[in-house]
Motif scaffolding. Sequence first.
Motif, PDB file in Angstrom:
ATOM      1  N   ASP A 188       0.805  -1.219   0.000  1.00 51.46           N
ATOM      2  CA  ASP A 188       0.000   0.000   0.000  1.00 51.46           C
ATOM      3  C   ASP A 188       0.844   1.278   0.000  1.00 51.46           C
ATOM      4  O   ASP A 188       0.293   2.375  -0.038  1.00 51.46           O
ATOM      5  CB  ASP A 188      -0.920   0.033   1.229  1.00 51.46           C
ATOM      6  N   LEU A 189       2.161   1.139   0.044  1.00 58.13           N
ATOM      7  CA  LEU A 189       3.038   2.302   0.187  1.00 58.13           C
ATOM      8  C   LEU A 189       2.925   3.256  -1.001  1.00 58.13           C
ATOM      9  O   LEU A 189       3.057   2.856  -2.150  1.00 58.13           O
ATOM     10  CB  LEU A 189       4.491   1.846   0.340  1.00 58.13           C
ATOM     11  N   LYS A 190       2.675   4.514  -0.683  1.00 58.77           N
ATOM     12  CA  LYS A 190       2.646   5.605  -1.661  1.00 58.77           C
ATOM     13  C   LYS A 190       3.521   6.725  -1.121  1.00 58.77           C
ATOM     14  O   LYS A 190       3.621   6.923   0.094  1.00 58.77           O
ATOM     15  CB  LYS A 190       1.220   6.137  -1.860  1.00 58.77           C
ATOM     16  N   GLN A 191       4.081   7.502  -2.012  1.00 60.91           N
ATOM     17  CA  GLN A 191       4.929   8.607  -1.601  1.00 60.91           C
ATOM     18  C   GLN A 191       4.145   9.634  -0.794  1.00 60.91           C
ATOM     19  O   GLN A 191       4.624  10.108   0.230  1.00 60.91           O
ATOM     20  CB  GLN A 191       5.573   9.283  -2.812  1.00 60.91           C
ATOM     21  N   GLY A 192       2.957   9.959  -1.245  1.00 64.95           N
ATOM     22  CA  GLY A 192       2.140  10.936  -0.522  1.00 64.95           C
ATOM     23  C   GLY A 192       2.895  12.225  -0.287  1.00 64.95           C
ATOM     24  O   GLY A 192       3.461  12.811  -1.216  1.00 64.95           O
ATOM     25  N   ASN A 193       2.970  12.660   0.968  1.00 61.32           N
ATOM     26  CA  ASN A 193       3.645  13.912   1.318  1.00 61.32           C
ATOM     27  C   ASN A 193       5.123  13.730   1.649  1.00 61.32           C
ATOM     28  O   ASN A 193       5.785  14.690   2.017  1.00 61.32           O
ATOM     29  CB  ASN A 193       2.940  14.572   2.509  1.00 61.32           C
ATOM     30  N   MET A 194       5.629  12.499   1.522  1.00 67.19           N
ATOM     31  CA  MET A 194       7.044  12.253   1.819  1.00 67.19           C
ATOM     32  C   MET A 194       7.927  12.819   0.710  1.00 67.19           C
ATOM     33  O   MET A 194       7.512  12.878  -0.443  1.00 67.19           O
ATOM     34  CB  MET A 194       7.324  10.739   1.908  1.00 67.19           C
ATOM     35  N   THR A 195       9.139  13.169   1.069  1.00 65.12           N
ATOM     36  CA  THR A 195      10.125  13.491   0.037  1.00 65.12           C
ATOM     37  C   THR A 195      10.487  12.177  -0.656  1.00 65.12           C
ATOM     38  O   THR A 195      10.220  11.086  -0.129  1.00 65.12           O
ATOM     39  CB  THR A 195      11.401  14.103   0.636  1.00 65.12           C
ATOM     40  N   VAL A 196      11.109  12.270  -1.808  1.00 61.70           N
ATOM     41  CA  VAL A 196      11.517  11.058  -2.512  1.00 61.70           C
ATOM     42  C   VAL A 196      12.502  10.260  -1.649  1.00 61.70           C
ATOM     43  O   VAL A 196      12.408   9.036  -1.554  1.00 61.70           O
ATOM     44  CB  VAL A 196      12.117  11.359  -3.900  1.00 61.70           C
ATOM     45  N   MET A 197      13.426  10.944  -0.987  1.00 63.41           N
ATOM     46  CA  MET A 197      14.394  10.231  -0.144  1.00 63.41           C
ATOM     47  C   MET A 197      13.696   9.496   0.992  1.00 63.41           C
ATOM     48  O   MET A 197      14.061   8.356   1.306  1.00 63.41           O
ATOM     49  CB  MET A 197      15.445  11.193   0.418  1.00 63.41           C
ATOM     50  N   ASP A 198      12.709  10.127   1.629  1.00 65.58           N
ATOM     51  CA  ASP A 198      11.965   9.446   2.688  1.00 65.58           C
ATOM     52  C   ASP A 198      11.211   8.247   2.119  1.00 65.58           C
ATOM     53  O   ASP A 198      11.152   7.182   2.740  1.00 65.58           O
ATOM     54  CB  ASP A 198      10.995  10.406   3.382  1.00 65.58           C
ATOM     55  N   TYR A 199      10.626   8.422   0.935  1.00 66.16           N
ATOM     56  CA  TYR A 199       9.922   7.324   0.272  1.00 66.16           C
ATOM     57  C   TYR A 199      10.894   6.188  -0.053  1.00 66.16           C
ATOM     58  O   TYR A 199      10.593   5.006   0.182  1.00 66.16           O
ATOM     59  CB  TYR A 199       9.221   7.843  -0.986  1.00 66.16           C
ATOM     60  N   VAL A 200      12.071   6.513  -0.573  1.00 69.66           N
ATOM     61  CA  VAL A 200      13.090   5.506  -0.890  1.00 69.66           C
ATOM     62  C   VAL A 200      13.448   4.711   0.367  1.00 69.66           C
ATOM     63  O   VAL A 200      13.500   3.473   0.346  1.00 69.66           O
ATOM     64  CB  VAL A 200      14.358   6.154  -1.488  1.00 69.66           C
TER      65      VAL A 200
END
Length: 148
Positions: A58-70
């Motif tokens: 279910d993981l989506k980037q949403g409001n995270m930065t790309v680095m946080d998402y990575v």
Amino acid sequence: MHPPTFTPTAEPLDTEHWLCIMEQKFQLLTVTEEQKVRFVAQQFLGSASAWKLTEFLDLKQGNMTVMDYVNKFNHLAQYAVTHVDTDEKKRDHFYRGLSCILQKELYAGGYQTFGALMNAAISMEGLQRDSQAEWKRKRVITRSSSHP
């Protein structure tokens, strides 16, 4: 070596006992802390691993930065081994979790590897941030010059 699997329990002593057994097993082997974490993650049964797998799927980037998402993507990927067992699967799942704006910007890139897509997403986010900052700066300059 046949280490015990972990099944979630309401009894804290059961969890502590399981951790002690795992530490005893690790003392017999030469393993790094990272290897311990990866191995223990594989020993989860029931709701613990299912929850992490669901969180990964279910993981989506949403409001995270790309680095946080990575970072979150890579952390949760260890619980979803069959979903990231090839670079293509990993790349495609990562892409689907990116924000719609980044997906649109990266769509035609033809990135062959997860690493290439990840680096492009990080760069694209930086360009977007710089572009927004420039637009805001120009807007402030335009407003201040139009008011005598």
